[in-house]
Design a protein around this motif. Sequence first.
Motif, PDB file in Angstrom:
ATOM      1  N   ALA A 487       0.856  -1.194   0.000  1.00 57.44           N
ATOM      2  CA  ALA A 487       0.000   0.000   0.000  1.00 57.44           C
ATOM      3  C   ALA A 487       0.885   1.235   0.000  1.00 57.44           C
ATOM      4  CB  ALA A 487      -0.924  -0.001   1.214  1.00 57.44           C
ATOM      5  N   GLU A 488       0.243   2.376  -0.081  1.00 54.09           N
ATOM      6  CA  GLU A 488       0.940   3.655   0.046  1.00 54.09           C
ATOM      7  C   GLU A 488       0.365   4.382   1.253  1.00 54.09           C
ATOM      8  OE1 GLU A 488       1.327   7.953  -2.271  1.00 54.09           O
ATOM      9  OE2 GLU A 488       0.725   6.177  -3.408  1.00 54.09           O
ATOM     10  N   TYR A 489       1.230   4.974   2.047  1.00 54.59           N
ATOM     11  CA  TYR A 489       0.775   5.747   3.204  1.00 54.59           C
ATOM     12  C   TYR A 489       0.896   7.232   2.880  1.00 54.59           C
ATOM     13  CZ  TYR A 489       0.479   7.827   7.830  1.00 54.59           C
ATOM     14  OH  TYR A 489       0.130   8.602   8.904  1.00 54.59           O
ATOM     15  N   ASP A 490      -0.230   7.904   2.924  1.00 58.56           N
ATOM     16  CA  ASP A 490      -0.263   9.339   2.660  1.00 58.56           C
ATOM     17  C   ASP A 490       0.054  10.068   3.965  1.00 58.56           C
ATOM     18  OD1 ASP A 490      -0.885  11.994   2.127  1.00 58.56           O
ATOM     19  OD2 ASP A 490      -2.491  11.460   0.746  1.00 58.56           O
ATOM     20  N   ALA A 491       1.232  10.686   4.018  1.00 56.46           N
ATOM     21  CA  ALA A 491       1.675  11.330   5.261  1.00 56.46           C
ATOM     22  C   ALA A 491       0.807  12.534   5.623  1.00 56.46           C
ATOM     23  CB  ALA A 491       3.136  11.767   5.120  1.00 56.46           C
ATOM     24  N   GLU A 492       0.254  13.218   4.623  1.00 57.10           N
ATOM     25  CA  GLU A 492      -0.564  14.399   4.903  1.00 57.10           C
ATOM     26  C   GLU A 492      -1.935  14.019   5.449  1.00 57.10           C
ATOM     27  OE1 GLU A 492      -0.787  16.852   1.487  1.00 57.10           O
ATOM     28  OE2 GLU A 492       1.328  17.418   1.506  1.00 57.10           O
ATOM     29  N   LYS A 493      -2.576  13.016   4.840  1.00 51.93           N
ATOM     30  CA  LYS A 493      -3.921  12.618   5.255  1.00 51.93           C
ATOM     31  C   LYS A 493      -3.895  11.551   6.336  1.00 51.93           C
ATOM     32  CE  LYS A 493      -5.948  13.730   0.747  1.00 51.93           C
ATOM     33  NZ  LYS A 493      -6.704  13.194  -0.409  1.00 51.93           N
ATOM     34  N   GLY A 494      -2.763  10.873   6.475  1.00 52.33           N
ATOM     35  CA  GLY A 494      -2.649   9.862   7.518  1.00 52.33           C
ATOM     36  C   GLY A 494      -3.454   8.608   7.250  1.00 52.33           C
ATOM     37  N   GLY A 495      -3.516   8.158   5.995  1.00 53.61           N
ATOM     38  CA  GLY A 495      -4.273   6.954   5.650  1.00 53.61           C
ATOM     39  C   GLY A 495      -3.543   6.099   4.643  1.00 53.61           C
ATOM     40  N   PHE A 496      -4.029   4.857   4.490  1.00 51.58           N
ATOM     41  CA  PHE A 496      -3.430   3.911   3.559  1.00 51.58           C
ATOM     42  C   PHE A 496      -4.212   3.905   2.251  1.00 51.58           C
ATOM     43  CE2 PHE A 496      -2.380   2.210   7.791  1.00 51.58           C
ATOM     44  CZ  PHE A 496      -1.001   2.195   7.692  1.00 51.58           C
TER      45      PHE A 496
END
Length: 925
Positions: A487-496
């Motif tokens: 998966a990818e973790y979006d550091a700004e939104k805090g979700g996978f």
Amino acid sequence: FVIFLIPCFVIGTNIAFSCQNADDFVGASSPGDIIIGGLFAVHSEMLHPEEDPIKPVIQNCAGFEIQVFLQTLAMIHAIETINNSTLLSGVTLGYEIYDTCAEVTKAMASALRFLSKLNSSEDAVEFKCNYSDYIPRVKAVTGASYSEVSMAVSRLLALQLIPQVSPASSAEILSDKIRFPSFFRTIPSDFHQTRAMTRLICESGWNWIGVIATDDDNGRFALESFGVQAMANNVCIAFKEMLPAYLSDSTFHTKVDHAIEKIVKETRVNVIVVFMRQFHVLKLFKKAIEMNVKKIWIASDNWSAAVKISTIPNIRQLGTVVGFGFKSGDISSFQEFLRNLREKPTENNKFLHEYIMLLSVCAHLEYHDFQTCIANQSQDDLLENDGSKPQIWRDDFLNANIEPGFIHSTMLAVYAIAHAIKGQCKDRDCKDPSAFTPWELLEELKKVTVIDDDKEVKFDSNGDMSTSYDVLLWKEIDGHMEITTMAEYDAEKGGFIFEDEEKKKDFLALKKVQSTCSQQCRPGQVKKVTESPHTCCYECIYCPENHYSNQTDMDYCYRCNNKTYWAPINSTTCYRKTIYFLAWTDWFAIFLLLLSTFGVVLVLSICVIFTKNLDTPVVKASGGLTVCYIILFSHFLIFLSTVFFIDVPTEFKCKTRQALFGISFTLCISCILIKSLKILLAFSFDPKLQNFLKCMYKPIPAVVTCTGIQVIICTFWLIFRTPFVNQNFSIPRAIILECNEGSIVAFGIMLGYIAALAFICFIFAFKGRKLPENYNEAKFITFGMLIYFIAWIVFIPVYATTFGKYLPAVEIIVVLISNYGILCCTFLPKCYIIIYKQETNTKSAFLKMVYTYSSKSAGSVAVSQVSLDSKSSSLRATVTDSCKTENDAVNGNCHFQVPGQPLIKRKILPKSAERTVVRKRVSSI
């Protein structure tokens, strides 16, 4: 100013890796108009001499790190690509790359050389109060590999504000621009990594985990950051193990054994977070495989994509490895660079030369053994075998060991510096190294924007690039452990973010593993903290009544938010309370309504009977049709008032029912009171009582006054303390809709007033209880009043102790009993005479009975004071002679005297007077 000379100590006279002069200290270099420095931990440790005393000598290193070597090549490739492009318009970049050997001391030596003055023959670092015009050897630095090294180097470079852009140092503290004003990085800080780890742990349902970290600045800061994130998300750290930062530490293997023992001992801990360097993880995992440890390992960015670890024999026995790596980009050009690497010269690249030598020494081994051989060779060992082995090249080895995230971030760091240089060279001749100073480049770097995979990226105010993470899963494919992107973790939104359902299934599969201190509390339960210091260790208890929990592992139960809801023990939701009232459909209400209906029918029937027998003596003796109608109408209203006690209470019903009952009952009692007064007046022989009764006997004013007082009481009650609809919550799971009387005092006054009238009526009726038998209304009125008193005396305690929807039924019952009692006692005997004893319901029969009653009453008046003998006829004559007129007889003026006795005046009538009085009493009745 003071000049510092860069020391270079001789290890051996003919050793290729020894430091003869400062240039020998450089690992790879290339000339250019502008020089960029590089700091990489190409070796994992620095050899330490065993002799005593220890001398200040820069030693050789061991543990060749292929992944870091690839980062040096990525830097070289990026610089060569820029030089071959039009980005800098003819200005060439050069580089000087140094090996830190993962040691701060060696990195500091390299940093000192960066600070030395440009073109200084002795590599001297000048001490000055103002470095604004100072031109050092390099304009910027790429590196270092580890945060601990970057912290030390950055403090030194900050002296001249030389920009440092790291592709790998992720410690959160490096974002502090007060302590590290010239530090930048092309990766996110550990804050985002630890938050991503915590998010993964929480979404997988784990809360009882272990942490292993290196005992250095990087490990301690990572552990601290993770601890804060874990605490904020109710994740507990069962144990923390710190391993020495350097492999040369004599306690390293002992502490590794202790860490493995701790993992084995904590059977409930099935998830281990590891913040360590790759060579630490390698040692740890080999020991874990020996001890047959199987867990879920969460990898930090340092080793999450390490091929040399994923290819350890029997690595699958360790369990599952899931980690976070830096987001990679397009590195196809770098892969092409590696394929042509064997054609590159090695004269100015000692790292490449050493790698080729390692290939020659370890070429005969299998893949992993080959890797281990490379990592275990020291520079001293290579010197002994230099030239004795043929050179062998393996094209696949470097490409197989690429960690895309680190390669991409390294190239991005070089491009960021190049774009900043471009900004400085717009109006300057940058072929002259003194065209701009490092601190000017630093200001330009803060504003620079780089295009990466068609997206604009730039440094934020903390000097970090807000790139995302790849969530990596080590997955066995065709018998080999592959590092796949889950998966990818979006550091700004805090979700996978998942690319497809298959990868999401891999993520969901992690949830099958349990790693909790306590069993999960189900909805309806709540956590109760035990004596353990950890909040994750608890017992599950049921939510109490009127509380609920609708999620798992809740810290507290929610209270049902208002009184209209309830919840049983162990509830997951609140339920609306059942509303109760005495409904029309209730069997008891139906029964009471039938009784009321029967009462109304009875009232109407009596009304019909009396109307048809209007001119009979019984009806006339009852006070006439008007009085009967008024009494019957009041009985009808009383029966009607019971309807307002049934069904949903409303404001109108609550106000109407008591007032209607009170006024109607008062009207009824008032009329009966006047009847009792009239009867007593008609048959009373006591002149004093006669006078009193005559004064009191005012029928219409008396009825109006008695009823009016009750009207005033009810009016004040309705105005000042009016009854209202009330919700009774005394029953836990129900709401009783009822009428609140508003004022118990007013309610009591209303009932008390009725009781007072009834008591007066009872006294008057009791005095006239011995009237003619067939027409003795007073006796039945007395009995009716007794029924009323008994009913209401019983009502008071029952009403006070009863609650629930049947409370109105209690009052309905007492109203019906008292109303039926008075109605039946007042009218049913007369109806019986009218229907079944018609021979007595004639004028002659009525006069005969009254005459007989009057004669008996007159003849027995003086029995208690005078004894009459058989010669009483002479006494009668004496008495008769003394009564001259009928008025004397009626007014008690007749007198007689027995010989030897005083004169006695009594109301003893002569025969003619008796007949006259009887006629008057019949008329009055």
